[in-house]
Design an enzyme around this catalytic site. Sequence first.
Site, PDB file in Angstrom:
ATOM      1  CD  GLU A 266      -9.007  -9.503   1.082  1.00  0.00           C
ATOM      2  OE1 GLU A 266      -8.618  -7.965   1.279  1.00  0.00           O
ATOM      3  OE2 GLU A 266      -9.422 -10.021   1.541  1.00  0.00           O
ATOM      4  CB  CYS A 335      11.118  10.882 -23.157  1.00  0.00           C
ATOM      5  SG  CYS A 335      12.738   9.814 -23.620  1.00  0.00           S
TER       6      CYS A 335
HETATM    7  C1  LIG Z   1      -4.872  -3.594  -2.048  1.00  0.00           C
HETATM    8  C2  LIG Z   1      -6.002  -4.316  -1.046  1.00  0.00           C
HETATM    9  C3  LIG Z   1      -5.410  -4.635  -0.071  1.00  0.00           C
HETATM   10  C4  LIG Z   1      -3.410  -4.589   0.442  1.00  0.00           C
HETATM   11  O1  LIG Z   1      -3.692  -2.753   0.714  1.00  0.00           O
HETATM   12  P1  LIG Z   1      -2.678  -2.623   1.375  1.00  0.00           P
HETATM   13  O2  LIG Z   1      -2.379  -0.971   1.202  1.00  0.00           O
HETATM   14  O3  LIG Z   1      -1.363  -3.237   1.224  1.00  0.00           O
HETATM   15  O4  LIG Z   1      -2.792  -3.095   2.522  1.00  0.00           O
HETATM   16  C5  LIG Z   1      -5.982  -5.592   0.473  1.00  0.00           C
HETATM   17  N1  LIG Z   1      -7.263  -5.725   0.118  1.00  0.00           N
HETATM   18  C6  LIG Z   1      -7.565  -5.333  -1.346  1.00  0.00           C
HETATM   19  C7  LIG Z   1      -8.499  -6.476  -1.694  1.00  0.00           C
HETATM   20  C8  LIG Z   1      -7.081  -4.860  -1.519  1.00  0.00           C
HETATM   21  O5  LIG Z   1      -7.564  -4.503  -2.836  1.00  0.00           O
END
Ligand SMILES: *Cc1c(COP(=O)(O)O)cnc(C)c1O
Length: 411
Positions: A266, A335
Amino acid sequence: MPNFSVKDSVFEAAAERFGTPLYLYDERGIRAAARALNAAFAWNRGFREYYAVKALPNPAVLRILMEEGCGLDCSSQVELLLAQKVGAGGSDIMFSANAMPPSELGLARAMGALVNLDDRSDVDTLTGFGVPEVVSLRVNPGGKGGNQFMGGGLDAKFGWMPSQLEDGLLVLKAAGALRFGLHAMTASNTLQEEYFAGNAAMLLHLGLELERKTGLALDFVNLSGGLGIPYRPEEKTNDLALAGELVRREYRKALGERDDVRVFTELGRLLTGPSGFLLSRVLHLKRTYRDYAGLDASAANLLRPAMYGAYHHATVAGRRDAPHDHVYDLTGPLCENNDKFAVQRPLPELRLGDLVVLHDAGAHAHAMGYQYNGRLRCAEALHTTGGGFRLIRRNETPEDYFATLVEGETE
Ligand SMILES: *Cc1c(COP(=O)(O)O)cnc(C)c1O
């Protein structure tokens, strides 16, 4: 080292056409990153990247990633609606819950998404909507490690303790689940290729043990995001082929000849981060105890430096290779004294009207924008593979800002 593959003439042309501040995304770079990732994991039959929508939630970019075979990782109602808007459905969507309103888990189920449960209470919520054949649980392996963003330690808000998973899975099994996946994210923006392999080894080990204990089949391990990008010139780019190969070795070690366990990722930042740029012009030059250059962008456009002290490389269009013999604080107009993109940064001598390019702004950048001080979120444009430009989000207007106000008599 940040990505210098987009020419300054492209930045100048985009700024000329759409004005500043402006986010510009490079389609070619985004596609290349998705292809490199898919190639690195091609050894796994079921491999799929679920792009973390929160990193760059623009439908034009999500469509590009889907064309490259990616699914979408969502964590809110609106992110699910975005996924729907770009034609994602069913197993194209991974939905990760965390303190999730039950209705959102319900929407994810109704869309047929894979749901990644964060704790025991999510099991009960899901049971109310009907438990699917495949369920996913998010693991927090505990120990130390992790960081301020993702924890992955005793103080991390995410996930189940490993010892809690068996009971959860047995409840899900009784409610109709047949297979399960495990998910963990214990790092953010790491430049160590071994991170994914370590995560894979932990999840596979735990998954096989739970398979034996519960009789449910291990369907996938989700390595999530966290492989990062080199924001600083002296940092190296993650070698995706190496990251994939190291995971393959752990996979073989854990599973031998067996090849029915799918590997998911992911990644957000790694896919789009280096292909996004925040373009901003120098509106003020001021000399007091330091030299300040005031830009037309602010922390309301790019929060990371103010929030995390994050480094974003800055170049001046047309003068990338000029001597960096001046030192500036690059500021916005908020600000708040933390409204600075760079502190004491060596740069070429700046002139009014110069176009400053803030690099690595293609993830967790526009998406974290806000409206403090009545500063409005700026437009986003795509630099297409064909070399043209396409506006993919307009500037917010004062009308947008006022649209949510409710005015009238007090009852
Ligand atoms: C934020 C997140 C990602 C992606 O994180 P990166 O640092 O952009 O690779 C993947 N999975 C989950 C569950 C996340 O919260």
